[in-house]
Structure formats: C-alpha cells, structure tokens
Write a protein that holds these residues in place. Structure first.
Motif, PDB file in Angstrom:
ATOM      1  N   LYS A  97       0.827  -1.202   0.000  1.00 56.22           N
ATOM      2  CA  LYS A  97       0.000   0.000   0.000  1.00 56.22           C
ATOM      3  C   LYS A  97       0.859   1.249   0.000  1.00 56.22           C
ATOM      4  CE  LYS A  97      -3.556  -2.661   2.035  1.00 56.22           C
ATOM      5  NZ  LYS A  97      -3.846  -3.439   3.237  1.00 56.22           N
ATOM      6  N   LYS A  98       2.071   1.130   0.550  1.00 54.50           N
ATOM      7  CA  LYS A  98       2.952   2.282   0.561  1.00 54.50           C
ATOM      8  C   LYS A  98       3.229   2.749  -0.871  1.00 54.50           C
ATOM      9  CE  LYS A  98       6.357   4.698   2.746  1.00 54.50           C
ATOM     10  NZ  LYS A  98       7.034   4.940   3.991  1.00 54.50           N
ATOM     11  N   ALA A 100       1.443   2.102  -3.520  1.00 54.53           N
ATOM     12  CA  ALA A 100       0.208   2.603  -4.116  1.00 54.53           C
ATOM     13  C   ALA A 100      -0.054   4.047  -3.704  1.00 54.53           C
ATOM     14  CB  ALA A 100      -0.969   1.710  -3.702  1.00 54.53           C
ATOM     15  N   ILE A 101       0.131   4.342  -2.417  1.00 56.73           N
ATOM     16  CA  ILE A 101      -0.160   5.692  -1.926  1.00 56.73           C
ATOM     17  C   ILE A 101       0.865   6.694  -2.445  1.00 56.73           C
ATOM     18  CG2 ILE A 101      -0.213   7.125   0.154  1.00 56.73           C
ATOM     19  CD1 ILE A 101      -1.362   4.655   1.624  1.00 56.73           C
ATOM     20  N   VAL A 102       2.144   6.326  -2.344  1.00 56.90           N
ATOM     21  CA  VAL A 102       3.197   7.259  -2.739  1.00 56.90           C
ATOM     22  C   VAL A 102       3.142   7.558  -4.242  1.00 56.90           C
ATOM     23  CG1 VAL A 102       5.695   7.511  -2.972  1.00 56.90           C
ATOM     24  CG2 VAL A 102       4.728   6.707  -0.824  1.00 56.90           C
ATOM     25  N   ARG A 104       0.595   7.465  -6.156  1.00 53.57           N
ATOM     26  CA  ARG A 104      -0.563   8.326  -6.416  1.00 53.57           C
ATOM     27  C   ARG A 104      -0.247   9.770  -6.085  1.00 53.57           C
ATOM     28  NH1 ARG A 104      -5.827   4.969  -6.538  1.00 53.57           N
ATOM     29  NH2 ARG A 104      -4.660   3.101  -6.969  1.00 53.57           N
ATOM     30  N   ARG A 105       0.424   9.951  -4.954  1.00 57.23           N
ATOM     31  CA  ARG A 105       0.733  11.315  -4.545  1.00 57.23           C
ATOM     32  C   ARG A 105       1.719  11.965  -5.521  1.00 57.23           C
ATOM     33  NH1 ARG A 105       2.951  11.388   0.881  1.00 57.23           N
ATOM     34  NH2 ARG A 105       1.172  10.070   1.298  1.00 57.23           N
ATOM     35  N   TYR A 106       2.690  11.169  -5.982  1.00 60.39           N
ATOM     36  CA  TYR A 106       3.642  11.682  -6.972  1.00 60.39           C
ATOM     37  C   TYR A 106       3.012  11.814  -8.344  1.00 60.39           C
ATOM     38  CZ  TYR A 106       7.611  10.459  -3.898  1.00 60.39           C
ATOM     39  OH  TYR A 106       8.522  10.365  -2.890  1.00 60.39           O
ATOM     40  N   GLU A 117      10.781  11.327  -8.657  1.00 61.87           N
ATOM     41  CA  GLU A 117      10.225  12.119  -7.572  1.00 61.87           C
ATOM     42  C   GLU A 117      10.906  11.814  -6.246  1.00 61.87           C
ATOM     43  OE1 GLU A 117       7.977  14.572  -7.482  1.00 61.87           O
ATOM     44  OE2 GLU A 117       8.031  14.541  -9.674  1.00 61.87           O
ATOM     45  N   ARG A 118      11.248  10.556  -6.057  1.00 57.08           N
ATOM     46  CA  ARG A 118      11.837  10.149  -4.790  1.00 57.08           C
ATOM     47  C   ARG A 118      13.251  10.705  -4.645  1.00 57.08           C
ATOM     48  NH1 ARG A 118      14.390   9.411  -1.081  1.00 57.08           N
ATOM     49  NH2 ARG A 118      14.473   7.717   0.437  1.00 57.08           N
ATOM     50  N   TYR A 264      -3.699  -0.651  -9.266  1.00 58.53           N
ATOM     51  CA  TYR A 264      -4.971  -1.176  -8.755  1.00 58.53           C
ATOM     52  C   TYR A 264      -5.817  -0.112  -8.064  1.00 58.53           C
ATOM     53  CZ  TYR A 264      -1.885  -1.999  -4.727  1.00 58.53           C
ATOM     54  OH  TYR A 264      -0.975  -1.880  -3.722  1.00 58.53           O
ATOM     55  N   ASN A 266      -8.082  -0.153  -5.220  1.00 53.11           N
ATOM     56  CA  ASN A 266      -8.122   0.117  -3.775  1.00 53.11           C
ATOM     57  C   ASN A 266      -7.596  -1.061  -2.972  1.00 53.11           C
ATOM     58  OD1 ASN A 266     -10.176  -1.784  -3.960  1.00 53.11           O
ATOM     59  ND2 ASN A 266     -11.749  -0.219  -4.170  1.00 53.11           N
ATOM     60  N   SER A 267      -7.613  -0.910  -1.650  1.00 53.17           N
ATOM     61  CA  SER A 267      -7.088  -1.965  -0.782  1.00 53.17           C
ATOM     62  C   SER A 267      -7.755  -3.304  -1.054  1.00 53.17           C
ATOM     63  CB  SER A 267      -7.339  -1.619   0.689  1.00 53.17           C
ATOM     64  OG  SER A 267      -6.635  -0.474   1.055  1.00 53.17           O
ATOM     65  N   LEU A 415      11.424   3.362  -0.683  1.00 54.49           N
ATOM     66  CA  LEU A 415      10.111   3.382  -0.047  1.00 54.49           C
ATOM     67  C   LEU A 415      10.208   3.391   1.471  1.00 54.49           C
ATOM     68  CD1 LEU A 415       7.827   0.814  -1.934  1.00 54.49           C
ATOM     69  CD2 LEU A 415       7.433   3.251  -1.655  1.00 54.49           C
TER      70      LEU A 415
END
Lengths: 479, 94
Positions: A97-98, A100-102, A104-106, A117-118, A264, A266-267, A415
């Motif tokens: 999920k990390k 997936a979230i990161v 999305r934010r980037y 980005e990282r 994907y 969602n969770s 990550l």
C-alpha cells in the motif's frame, strides 16, 4: 498441422482483438491520456490484477526455460520453478500500500516517475531509463522470435510470414488499447493458462498410465530424474536456492511488475489479488513443469526443448482440444511482449521526452507520440527478429537479472528508508548492473550461486554505504 | 525529495510497514519449508524414497503440500491482518 487445431487458436486471437478495441474506448478523453494509456486509469480490480501479475511473472519462467528444461532435468526443475510461488504474495505485500499511496501522490505513471520524484536526480532518471530501454528491448526481441517459432510450428508457414502475423496482432491491439487492453487480455490469457495446463496435465498422466507408473519409468531411465538434483546431479541446493532471488523476490524490481503494483483501484482489489495471485501462480507453475517431466516417458528423445509442450499436447489429446490448450503458451508469449512494448514506449515518451526534451507538450501531441512510438518500436523489433543479431540474444540472457540488480534497492529502500538518497541510488545501480555483467561474463557461478545473487548483495551495501557517506544536506533539499 | 512527500499518517505508516514485514516473514517460512523437505527427504538415495500419491515424498511435501499451505496461509493472513486503507486520503487533506 491440421485445421482442427488451428481454428481454436485463430478464434482466440480474434477474441483478443475484440478486447483491445473495446478497451481503446477508454483512451479517448485527452486529459487523462497518460494515466489511462500506460496505467489503465489505476482502476484494476482484484481478479484482473492477479491475472496480469501472473502473466507477467510467467515470462520470468519462460526465461528460465520452462517445461522443456523440466523435460531434461526431471523433478529438480519443478522444485526450482516452485520458487515463483513467492512472487504471488511477496511483490504486492512488500511494495504494498505504501507504493500505491506514494505513486498516487507523486502522480507517477511509470517506475522511473517514482524514482524521479523520490530522488530528484537527473542521473537517476537517465541511468534507469537507459537500463530499461536496453534490457527490456532485448528481452522483447527474444520473445518475438519465440512467438514466431510457435506459429511456425503450428501452421507450417515459414518463419518470416509467422513473424509477420505475430507482429501484426500484437501491434494492433497494443497501439489501440494501451495498458487496459494489455491487462484485460492478460486476464483472459492467465485463465487460459490455468485451465489449459490442468487439462494437459491430466491428459498426460492418463497417457502415461498414472503417476506411479510414470515415476517408475523415470526412475528406470535415470534415477536422478526423481531427485532434487537434476538429470546429471548438477542442480546443487545452493544454485537452486539462489533462484529465490532471481525469479522469486527479485521480481519486485522488474519495471513491468512494479508498474502493475501501482495500477490497482483500492485496498480491497489488492487483498483479493494477493489470494488469487498466489494460487494461480503456484498452480500454473506446478502443472506446466510437471507436464514437462511427465512427457518424458511418453515421448522420449525430444531434442528441441521448446517443442515439448506442442508435441505432448498433440500426442495425448484430440486435435481441437490441443489447439485450445496450445493457446496457453501463445498467450504467455503475447502477454509478455505487449507489456514490454508498452513499457519501453512509456519510458521513452514519459521518462525521457516529457522530462528532458519537451516538458510542455500538449496532450494531443503526447497522445500521438505515444501511439507512434509504440508502433515504431514494434516495427524495429520486427526487423531485428527477422535476422536477430547476436548482441540482442546476449543482452536478453541477462535482461532480468540486470534489471533486478539495478532497481531492487532504489525501489525498496526508497520506499522504506528515509535516509536513502540519490547518491546511494546511483551507486547501487552502477554497482548492481556492472557487477552482474562482469560476474555473468567471467564467473558464471561464484560460490555455487546464480550470478544475480552477489550483485544484489553488493548493490545493497553500495546503497546504504553511499547514502550514509554522502548525505544530502538541508540546503540541497530546499533547492 | 519533495517536502512531506514521503510522510504518511502515523497509523497508516504502521499498517503499511507491518504488512510489508508480514510479506518478508511469509517468504522466509516458505523458503524453509521448501528447502527442508526437498533436501531433507530428497537427499537420500532414490532407492530409499517413500512415495505419496505416486510422487516421491520430498517432492510431494515440498512442492505440492508446500504450495497448498502457502495459499491457505496467505488467505488467512490477508483476511485477518490486512487493513483496508484509502489511497487518496492524504491528498485530500493537503
């Protein structure tokens, strides 16, 4: 080759086209083009995600030789292939999920986007883009040759015509449909592989007179075939165990796998994909390689390993059923090829062109460029595959290991470890790829391990060491 | 690195880190099971092998049963310990 077996194959290809055209409808809205064409709009559900992951891992196994190798080595090779069960859960759990979230934010659409980005470094982007283009392009060319050979052996057409048919079918739907088309057809192809290998395994066991009979035939021919050590005892425990890195956990660093881990919805889709993916990967690997081993007493003396699957299918089943089941290896090759094609073109358009050549390109232009580059790449691969140069074959041999050595730590540590920085990432990529090429060329099995293992270890040391020794100061951060 | 880009809400960070560690734990268990049966039982001379469903015992336990156990374990772990979190939440709060 008779018509009865050819018809199911052709119907299968038509079905695939249909999906490509249908998925193409989603790509129309200009605002979301990049996200949609290269990532399917981050909307994949659990089943499709599991299947597209499986089909992508499957390519790693065709890379290690698959059923043909199992035919030659016996149960030891099935043991080796079962290391891939781990990919079914490990990749999605660890990127998780990390990622997936990161991403999305980037608003990252590719793996290189994430690295950019990282680490905020031009060199990280350039080195990783170049590695992807070179390694994956070669891997793709080799797969095209395989696909054309399969059509050649099924239809009796000559190699050039077979290659032409293959190239055309791949290009049409990748250029039209993008990632969504690829993911959807992966789902169909994964299902075909799942059912096809099961039917073929059962038919093979029946033809061989039951499992105890087959095993005693194998033992009579060469007792080593039923041990974990391979036909002439060369598969040592150390060597086979190092495949846990190459086709098991290391797969996390392949760009074609990582990009799926950001696609994907969602969770819940991720949770479903974990369960389905583990079962499907393990099931296909076990069946496919057991078929190879069990084929040996039934059809002794096959010399070209790649022909084991088609020959055994035609031997133990009626022709029409063989046609349906043979759609499985065809499916595997096609799905690899189109995901690789899309990945290389996204690297060129998104990571190189949009980052450094024309950052302000209009949506219309990006769209036209994406589709054109995908098509042009396909044509170049076609020309190369007509008469493959040695360099391509050589590069393909270590494409997967090379990518894993390059990316595994920049992704994972990027990550989960805050102090990791661009200096560490660059050092890690250079050490990983450099050492892997050296080791593969000069010391093929250092300490009895597969040549990917030590570069992965040393690139970890390089990442951590250089990140700590050359930290990014607060001033540089604020720039 | 973009400022705050890698920051996540505390309880979310705990969840994602724990789930990643569970993945590592499962792989270690998977490897030990696979290795112990394959080379523990399979290291003997083939004439001393025992058989389960016609397959050599080492192969059955390591590859067939091992795969079934892993599938069940993954299903249990996901259902019991994995938490559904929204992926876009942080973006909305910015």
């Amino acid at each position: 080759m008779n018509i009865e077996a050819l018809i199911p194959l052709i119907l299968f290809l038509i079905l695939i086209f249909g999906v490509g055209i249908w998925a193409g409808k989603y790509v129309q809205t200009p605002k979301t083009f990049l996200n949609e064409y290269f990532l399917g709009g981050r909307s994949l559900g659990g089943f499709i995600l599991a299947m597209t992951m499986t089909a992508t891992y499957g390519s790693a196994s065709s890379f290690i030789g698959g059923p043909g190798a199992a035919y030659n080595e016996g149960l030891g090779w099935v043991l080796l292939s079962m290391t891939q069960v781990a990919t079914g859960y490990f990749v999605l759990m660890v990127l998780g999920k990390k990622f997936a979230i990161v991403t999305r934010r980037y608003q990252a659409v590719t793996m290189v986007d994430f690295l950019k980005e990282r680490y905020q470094s031009k060199w990280v982007v350039l080195i990783s883009s170049i590695s992807i283009i070179i390694f994956l392009f070669s891997a793709m060319a080799a797969q095209w040759i395989g696909g054309a050979r399969l059509i050649e052996s099924l239809t009796g057409l000559n190699y050039t015509s077979a290659l032409f048919i293959f190239a055309l079918s791949v290009l049409i739907y990748v250029t039209i449909g993008g990632f969504r088309a690829v993911a959807l057809t992966d789902a169909i192809q994964g299902s075909v592989m799942f059912i096809g290998t099961l039917i073929l395994l059962i038919a093979t066991i029946i033809a061989g007179g039951g499992i105890p009979n087959i095993i005693s035939d194998l033992t009579a021919e060469n007792p080593n075939l039923v041990t974990p050590y391979g036909a002439d005892g060369t598969l040592t425990a150390t060597y086979v165990s190092s495949f846990w890195i190459l086709v098991g956990v290391g797969v996390i660093a392949l760009p074609q796998v990582a990009v799926r881990a950001m696609s994907y919805k969602n969770s819940r889709s991720m949770h479903r994909a974990l369960i389905i993916g583990t079962i499907v990967v393990g099931f296909i690997m076990l069946n496919m390689h057991l078929i190879g081993v069990f084929a040996r007493p039934i059809l002794p003396g096959i010399e070209i390993a790649d022909t084991v699957m088609p020959l055994i299918a035609l031997e133990v089943m009626p022709a029409w059923l063989a046609g349906i089941v043979l759609a499985a290896p065809m499916a595997a090759i096609m799905s690899t090829v189109d995901s690789l094609l899309l990945l290389v073109s996204s690297t060129i358009v998104k990571d190189v062109y949009l980052n450094y050549i024309e950052p302000k390109a209009s949506y219309e232009r990006v769209k036209r460029l994406s589709i054109t580059i995908t098509a042009v790449l396909g044509i170049i691969v076609f020309v190369l595959a007509l008469n493959p140069p040695d360099l391509i074959i050589w590069l393909n041999l270590f494409a997967f290991g090379g990518l894993e050595a390059a990316f595994i730590w920049p992704i994972i540590m990027g990550l989960y470890w805050k102090k990791g920085n661009k200096n560490g990432a660059i050092a890690s990529m250079i050490v990983g790829v450099g050492l892997y090429i050296l080791s593969d060329s000069f010391f093929p099995q250092p300490l009895g391990l597969h040549s990917v293992v030590l570069p992965v270890v040393f690139s970890f040391i390089a990442y951590v060491g250089v990140s700590l020794l050359m930290p990014i100061t607060q001033k540089q951060l604020q720039k | 690195m973009r400022k705050d880009a890698m920051e996540m809400k505390d309880h979310h960070r705990k969840i994602v880190n724990r789930e990643a560690l569970i993945g590592v734990g499962l792989v270690l268990f998977n490897f030990i099971w696979w290795f112990a049966f394959a080379y523990g039982l399979g290291g003997k001379d083939p004439s001393e092998y025992t058989y389960v469903f016609g397959l050599p015992a080492w192969f059955f336990y390591s590859c067939v049963l091992g795969f079934i156990i892993m599938s069940i374990l993954v299903a249990i772990v996901v259902k019991k310990f994995f938490v559904e979190i929204p992926f876009d939440e942080e973006e909305e709060s910015q």
